[in-house]
Scaffold this active site. Structure first.
Site, short mmCIF file in Angstrom:
data_model
loop_
_atom_site.label_atom_id
_atom_site.label_comp_id
_atom_site.label_asym_id
_atom_site.label_seq_id
_atom_site.Cartn_x
_atom_site.Cartn_y
_atom_site.Cartn_z
N HIS A 1 3.76 -4.87 9.10
CA HIS A 1 4.31 -4.60 11.21
C HIS A 1 2.58 -5.39 10.80
CE1 HIS A 1 7.20 -2.01 9.45
NE2 HIS A 1 6.24 -0.86 8.98
N HIS B 1 12.77 -2.84 1.72
CA HIS B 1 11.47 -1.26 2.49
C HIS B 1 13.00 -0.82 1.86
CE1 HIS B 1 9.21 -3.89 4.99
NE2 HIS B 1 10.01 -4.27 4.90
N LEU B 2 12.54 0.31 1.27
CA LEU B 2 13.37 1.36 0.97
C LEU B 2 13.93 2.05 1.94
CD1 LEU B 2 10.21 2.15 -1.48
CD2 LEU B 2 11.92 2.87 -1.74
N SER B 3 13.36 2.49 3.71
CA SER B 3 13.58 3.05 4.56
C SER B 3 13.70 1.67 5.59
CB SER B 3 12.47 4.00 5.46
OG SER B 3 11.70 3.09 5.13
N ARG C 1 7.41 -0.07 14.04
CA ARG C 1 7.86 -0.54 12.32
C ARG C 1 9.03 -1.30 13.05
NH1 ARG C 1 5.34 3.20 8.42
NH2 ARG C 1 4.81 4.97 9.23
N GLU D 1 11.80 -9.81 1.43
CA GLU D 1 11.17 -8.91 1.82
C GLU D 1 12.34 -7.37 1.92
OE1 GLU D 1 10.57 -8.83 6.11
OE2 GLU D 1 9.83 -6.82 6.06
N TYR E 1 11.73 8.45 1.51
CA TYR E 1 11.14 7.01 0.15
C TYR E 1 11.97 7.56 -0.57
CZ TYR E 1 8.17 5.21 3.73
OH TYR E 1 7.30 4.66 4.86
N ASN F 1 7.79 -5.87 -0.97
CA ASN F 1 7.50 -4.61 0.38
C ASN F 1 6.56 -4.57 0.69
OD1 ASN F 1 7.80 -2.53 1.40
ND2 ASN F 1 9.17 -1.19 0.33
N PRO G 1 1.21 -0.90 0.41
CA PRO G 1 -0.05 -0.29 0.29
C PRO G 1 1.15 0.88 0.15
CG PRO G 1 -0.23 -1.04 2.61
CD PRO G 1 0.18 -1.88 1.27
N ASN G 2 0.35 2.23 -0.79
CA ASN G 2 0.88 3.34 -1.06
C ASN G 2 1.95 3.79 -1.88
OD1 ASN G 2 -0.73 4.45 0.65
ND2 ASN G 2 -0.03 3.57 2.31
N ARG H 1 5.27 11.03 -1.89
CA ARG H 1 5.06 10.84 -0.75
C ARG H 1 6.54 10.85 0.11
NH1 ARG H 1 4.60 4.44 1.46
NH2 ARG H 1 3.98 5.04 3.26
N ASP I 1 1.16 -16.07 6.48
CA ASP I 1 0.72 -17.57 6.00
C ASP I 1 0.24 -17.45 4.60
OD1 ASP I 1 0.13 -17.50 9.00
OD2 ASP I 1 -2.10 -17.32 8.57
N ALA J 1 2.88 -0.80 4.35
CA ALA J 1 2.75 -0.90 6.20
C ALA J 1 2.63 -2.74 6.46
CB ALA J 1 1.19 -0.10 5.57
C1 DQA Z 1 8.48 0.74 3.96
C2 DQA Z 1 7.91 0.97 4.87
C3 DQA Z 1 6.90 0.55 6.07
O1 DQA Z 1 6.97 1.21 7.54
C4 DQA Z 1 6.02 1.76 5.50
O2 DQA Z 1 4.83 1.72 5.86
C5 DQA Z 1 5.35 1.65 3.70
C6 DQA Z 1 7.20 1.79 3.22
C7 DQA Z 1 9.91 1.27 3.45
O3 DQA Z 1 9.46 -0.01 2.11
O4 DQA Z 1 10.50 1.93 3.77
O5 DQA Z 1 5.17 1.66 3.82
O6 DQA Z 1 7.47 -0.80 4.05
#
Ligand code: DQA
Length: 150
Positions: A79, A99-101, A110, A97, A22, A73, A9-10, A17, A86, A76
């Site tokens: 978490h 994550h950018l951050s 997080r 997995e 990010y 990725n 999401p997002n 954003r 599952d 959100a």
């Molecule tokens: C994220 C980190 C998550 O905590 C956050 O909710 C995101 C982006 C990242 O790529 O850093 O939407 O997955």
């Protein structure tokens, strides 16, 4: 070698954003980089971005027998989502997995990933490069397995 890439999401808003967190690279640019890496390595990739947990669960379930690996990725849902965890456990498709951050350097909520324990590994904190590193790791893993490594 077929790899399913899932953006949660997002992430369609990357580049717009929270750019301080990010970065400025758009999702289209990330996808183009991933397609380039895959083409150079002789891998096929399919890419999905979804803001809906159930759609992501469906995509993972539907990957059984069709994909050799998953790059995700979960955003959100990292978490919160027992359902995505599952699904990965159910199909047993090697999953990385990303994550950018650096999720461990951010708010405490997080710091927990429900996905990490069922993934092969996690790449976090390298901005858009996290995706390239994760894809490279998956391709190396698949090539290693093809040669009998663990
Ligand atoms: C994220 C980190 C998550 O905590 C956050 O909710 C995101 C982006 C990242 O790529 O850093 O939407 O997955």
């Amino acid at each position: 070698m077929k790899i399913l890439v899932i953006h949660g999401p997002n992430l369609q808003l990357l580049g717009v954003r929270e750019r301080d967190v990010y970065g400025e690279v758009s999702l289209e640019e990330i996808n183009a980089t991933l397609r380039g890496i895959a083409a150079g390595e002789g891998a096929e990739i399919e890419i999905l971005q979804s803001n809906h947990e159930g759609e992501i669960v469906d995509a993972i379930g539907g990957a059984l027998g069709r994909f050799d690996a998953i790059l995700i990725n979960p955003a959100a849902y990292t978490h919160t989502s027992v359902a995505i965890r599952d699904a990965i456990l159910s199909v047993k498709i090697p999953t990385v997995e990303v994550h950018l951050s650096n999720i461990y350097a951010r708010e405490e909520f997080r710091h927990t990933s429900l996905i990490a324990p069922v993934a092969v590994g996690q790449v976090t904190g390298f901005g858009s490069q996290s995706y390239s590193l994760g894809l490279g790791a998956l391709i190396a893993l698949l090539k290693g397995r093809a040669h009998g490594e663990k």
